[in-house]
Design a protein around this motif. Structure first.
Motif, mmCIF file in Angstrom:
data_model
loop_
_atom_site.group_PDB
_atom_site.id
_atom_site.type_symbol
_atom_site.label_atom_id
_atom_site.label_comp_id
_atom_site.label_asym_id
_atom_site.label_seq_id
_atom_site.Cartn_x
_atom_site.Cartn_y
_atom_site.Cartn_z
ATOM 1 N N GLU A 83 0.734 -1.212 -0.076
ATOM 2 C CA GLU A 83 0.213 -0.091 0.251
ATOM 3 C C GLU A 83 0.861 1.347 0.049
ATOM 4 O O GLU A 83 0.381 2.311 -0.236
ATOM 5 N N GLU A 84 2.159 1.035 0.333
ATOM 6 C CA GLU A 84 3.115 2.337 0.191
ATOM 7 C C GLU A 84 3.378 2.787 -1.226
ATOM 8 O O GLU A 84 3.476 1.969 -2.189
ATOM 9 N N GLY A 85 3.157 4.313 -1.547
ATOM 10 C CA GLY A 85 3.296 4.687 -2.809
ATOM 11 C C GLY A 85 4.831 4.723 -3.119
ATOM 12 O O GLY A 85 5.731 4.057 -2.293
ATOM 13 N N PRO A 86 5.320 4.578 -4.439
ATOM 14 C CA PRO A 86 6.861 4.383 -4.751
ATOM 15 C C PRO A 86 7.784 5.286 -3.997
ATOM 16 O O PRO A 86 8.555 4.682 -3.515
ATOM 17 N N PHE A 87 7.747 6.598 -4.039
ATOM 18 C CA PHE A 87 8.445 7.260 -3.024
ATOM 19 C C PHE A 87 8.880 6.951 -1.587
ATOM 20 O O PHE A 87 9.784 7.055 -1.037
ATOM 21 N N ASP A 88 7.307 6.831 -0.906
ATOM 22 C CA ASP A 88 7.323 6.454 0.433
ATOM 23 C C ASP A 88 8.258 5.002 0.550
ATOM 24 O O ASP A 88 8.948 4.576 1.547
ATOM 25 N N ALA A 89 7.785 3.980 -0.300
ATOM 26 C CA ALA A 89 8.506 2.767 -0.240
ATOM 27 C C ALA A 89 9.984 2.653 -0.424
ATOM 28 O O ALA A 89 10.777 2.205 0.572
ATOM 29 N N MET A 90 10.676 3.527 -1.485
ATOM 30 C CA MET A 90 12.148 3.667 -1.495
ATOM 31 C C MET A 90 12.752 4.457 -0.176
ATOM 32 O O MET A 90 13.582 4.019 0.054
ATOM 33 N N ARG A 91 11.883 5.459 0.126
ATOM 34 C CA ARG A 91 12.388 6.141 1.419
ATOM 35 C C ARG A 91 12.283 5.256 2.516
ATOM 36 O O ARG A 91 13.451 5.322 3.122
ATOM 37 N N ASN A 92 11.545 4.622 2.895
ATOM 38 C CA ASN A 92 11.255 3.776 3.962
ATOM 39 C C ASN A 92 12.288 2.649 3.755
ATOM 40 O O ASN A 92 12.946 2.245 4.855
ATOM 41 N N ALA A 93 12.540 2.123 2.613
ATOM 42 C CA ALA A 93 13.345 1.014 2.425
ATOM 43 C C ALA A 93 14.659 1.539 2.812
ATOM 44 O O ALA A 93 15.763 0.637 3.403
ATOM 45 N N VAL A 94 15.512 2.662 2.344
ATOM 46 C CA VAL A 94 16.686 2.886 2.315
ATOM 47 C C VAL A 94 16.958 3.266 3.957
ATOM 48 O O VAL A 94 18.189 3.006 4.380
ATOM 49 N N LEU A 95 16.186 3.986 4.376
ATOM 50 C CA LEU A 95 16.135 4.448 5.688
ATOM 51 C C LEU A 95 16.140 3.207 6.801
ATOM 52 O O LEU A 95 17.102 3.268 7.606
ATOM 53 N N GLY A 96 15.396 2.280 6.609
ATOM 54 C CA GLY A 96 15.405 0.925 7.243
ATOM 55 C C GLY A 96 16.492 0.211 7.086
ATOM 56 O O GLY A 96 17.243 -0.355 7.980
ATOM 57 N N ALA A 97 17.277 0.353 5.705
ATOM 58 C CA ALA A 97 18.488 -0.572 5.684
ATOM 59 C C ALA A 97 19.494 0.238 6.271
ATOM 60 O O ALA A 97 20.414 -0.511 6.823
ATOM 61 N N TRP A 98 19.614 1.388 6.198
ATOM 62 C CA TRP A 98 20.666 2.064 6.903
ATOM 63 C C TRP A 98 20.813 2.000 8.643
ATOM 64 O O TRP A 98 21.662 1.913 9.093
ATOM 65 N N ASP A 99 19.391 1.815 8.922
ATOM 66 C CA ASP A 99 19.443 1.184 10.534
ATOM 67 C C ASP A 99 20.457 0.220 10.991
ATOM 68 O O ASP A 99 20.679 -0.046 11.932
ATOM 69 N N ALA A 100 19.769 -0.602 9.954
ATOM 70 C CA ALA A 100 20.911 -2.106 10.355
ATOM 71 C C ALA A 100 22.052 -2.351 9.554
ATOM 72 O O ALA A 100 22.435 -3.648 9.908
ATOM 73 N N ILE A 101 22.350 -1.688 8.645
ATOM 74 C CA ILE A 101 23.665 -1.808 7.985
ATOM 75 C C ILE A 101 24.927 -1.965 8.547
ATOM 76 O O ILE A 101 25.559 -2.741 8.082
ATOM 77 N N GLY A 102 25.207 -1.299 9.679
ATOM 78 C CA GLY A 102 26.309 -1.026 10.543
ATOM 79 C C GLY A 102 26.701 -2.502 10.776
ATOM 80 O O GLY A 102 27.660 -2.847 10.659
ATOM 81 N N GLU A 103 25.596 -3.211 11.261
ATOM 82 C CA GLU A 103 25.955 -4.545 11.897
ATOM 83 C C GLU A 103 26.460 -5.477 10.766
ATOM 84 O O GLU A 103 27.325 -6.272 11.066
ATOM 85 N N ALA A 104 25.800 -5.611 9.563
ATOM 86 C CA ALA A 104 25.915 -6.120 8.415
ATOM 87 C C ALA A 104 27.483 -5.994 7.951
ATOM 88 O O ALA A 104 28.233 -6.990 7.346
ATOM 89 N N ILE A 105 27.795 -4.481 8.003
ATOM 90 C CA ILE A 105 29.102 -4.240 7.528
ATOM 91 C C ILE A 105 30.231 -4.924 8.334
ATOM 92 O O ILE A 105 31.198 -5.428 8.030
ATOM 93 N N GLU A 106 29.891 -4.472 9.480
ATOM 94 C CA GLU A 106 30.982 -5.076 10.747
ATOM 95 C C GLU A 106 31.129 -6.458 10.563
ATOM 96 O O GLU A 106 32.253 -7.004 11.182
ATOM 97 N N GLU A 107 30.273 -7.396 10.057
ATOM 98 C CA GLU A 107 30.664 -8.890 9.845
ATOM 99 C C GLU A 107 31.737 -9.012 8.877
ATOM 100 O O GLU A 107 32.013 -10.161 8.675
ATOM 101 N N VAL A 108 31.739 -8.066 8.055
ATOM 102 C CA VAL A 108 32.626 -8.062 6.773
ATOM 103 C C VAL A 108 34.021 -7.195 7.127
ATOM 104 O O VAL A 108 35.424 -7.875 7.075
ATOM 105 N N VAL A 109 33.942 -5.939 7.608
ATOM 106 C CA VAL A 109 34.986 -5.338 7.590
ATOM 107 C C VAL A 109 34.607 -4.193 8.780
ATOM 108 O O VAL A 109 33.472 -3.962 8.806
ATOM 109 N N PRO A 110 35.581 -3.546 9.504
ATOM 110 C CA PRO A 110 35.248 -2.470 10.235
ATOM 111 C C PRO A 110 34.448 -1.431 9.794
ATOM 112 O O PRO A 110 34.818 -0.975 8.377
ATOM 113 N N VAL A 111 33.481 -0.685 10.307
ATOM 114 C CA VAL A 111 32.990 0.492 9.715
ATOM 115 C C VAL A 111 33.771 1.707 9.328
ATOM 116 O O VAL A 111 33.715 2.148 8.278
#
Length: 210
Positions: A83-111
């Motif tokens: 039900e999210e419109g295109p811009f809302d979906a892209m915005r929420n996806a990228v901000l949500g991804a940034w919220d969790a990405i630090g841990e994923a990066i740390e599994e490979v290399v230090p931030v």
């Protein structure tokens, strides 16, 4: 004795991650062009042949973590509520991804190493060109994903590609500004991204003057 498949895969992932870490350390300390595949392999105590099992080129190793970040965003977009419109979906996806990405990066290399590698990509013509090429490929995937969400034919309706290009432009601008700034943290790029995305609608308005 046969090694369990799960153990084999974990060992392969550890080798790949070690090659990425070694490559980024060498690229960011002595330069991308001056670093050889032999040096990367030697740092991990594997053969050149082993390096090429995981990466076709030095470029692939240099962009591996950035590619992981982008793939995480595409996956997050595919999971947004319909039900999210295109811009809302892209915005929420990228901000949500940034919220969790630090841990994923740390599994490979230090931030901190990831941030140095980001600057390297921006300042190395060969890597920057490759990054732009991959970004264009990601944008096409996103446009097709948006079209699918909206029940559109991406080759008949231009809106998915236009919306994705506008969104991708904001992401490139914020990445470039963050790279020039003094605060080099994932929290700061997320905040900058959110601030600029919040202005996307206003920037696309027919008139700016009151």
């Amino acid at each position: 004795m046969t090694t369990a498949p799960g153990l084999r895969e974990r060992k392969k992932q550890r080798t790949r991650d070690a090659l990425i870490r070694a490559a980024l350390e060498l690229f960011t300390t002595q330069g991308y062009e001056r670093t050889t595949v032999d040096e990367i392999a030697e740092a991990v105590e594997v053969s050149q042949r082993t390096f090429f099992r995981y990466f076709a080129t030095k470029e692939d190793a240099a962009l591996a973590v950035q590619q992981m970040v982008e793939e995480r965003y595409v996956r997050a977009l595919g999971e947004r509520p319909p039900e999210e419109g295109p811009f809302d979906a892209m915005r929420n996806a990228v901000l949500g991804a940034w919220d969790a990405i630090g841990e994923a990066i740390e599994e490979v290399v230090p931030v901190e190493l990831y941030i140095r590698a980001y600057h390297l990509i921006e300042s190395t013509p060969a890597l920057f060109a490759a990054h732009l090429r991959r970004s264009a490929e990601i944008e096409e995937r996103i446009a097709r994903l948006i079209a699918e969400r909206e029940g559109l034919d991406v080759d008949e309706d231009p809106r998915p590609r236009i919306a994705t290009a506008a969104f991708g432009g904001v992401m490139r601008v914020t990445g470039r500004l963050w790279g020039r700034g003094e605060e080099e943290t994932l929290e700061s790029i997320r905040a900058l991204t959110e601030r600029y995305l919040d202005q996307l609608g206003a920037a696309l308005a027919p008139r700016w003057r009151a």
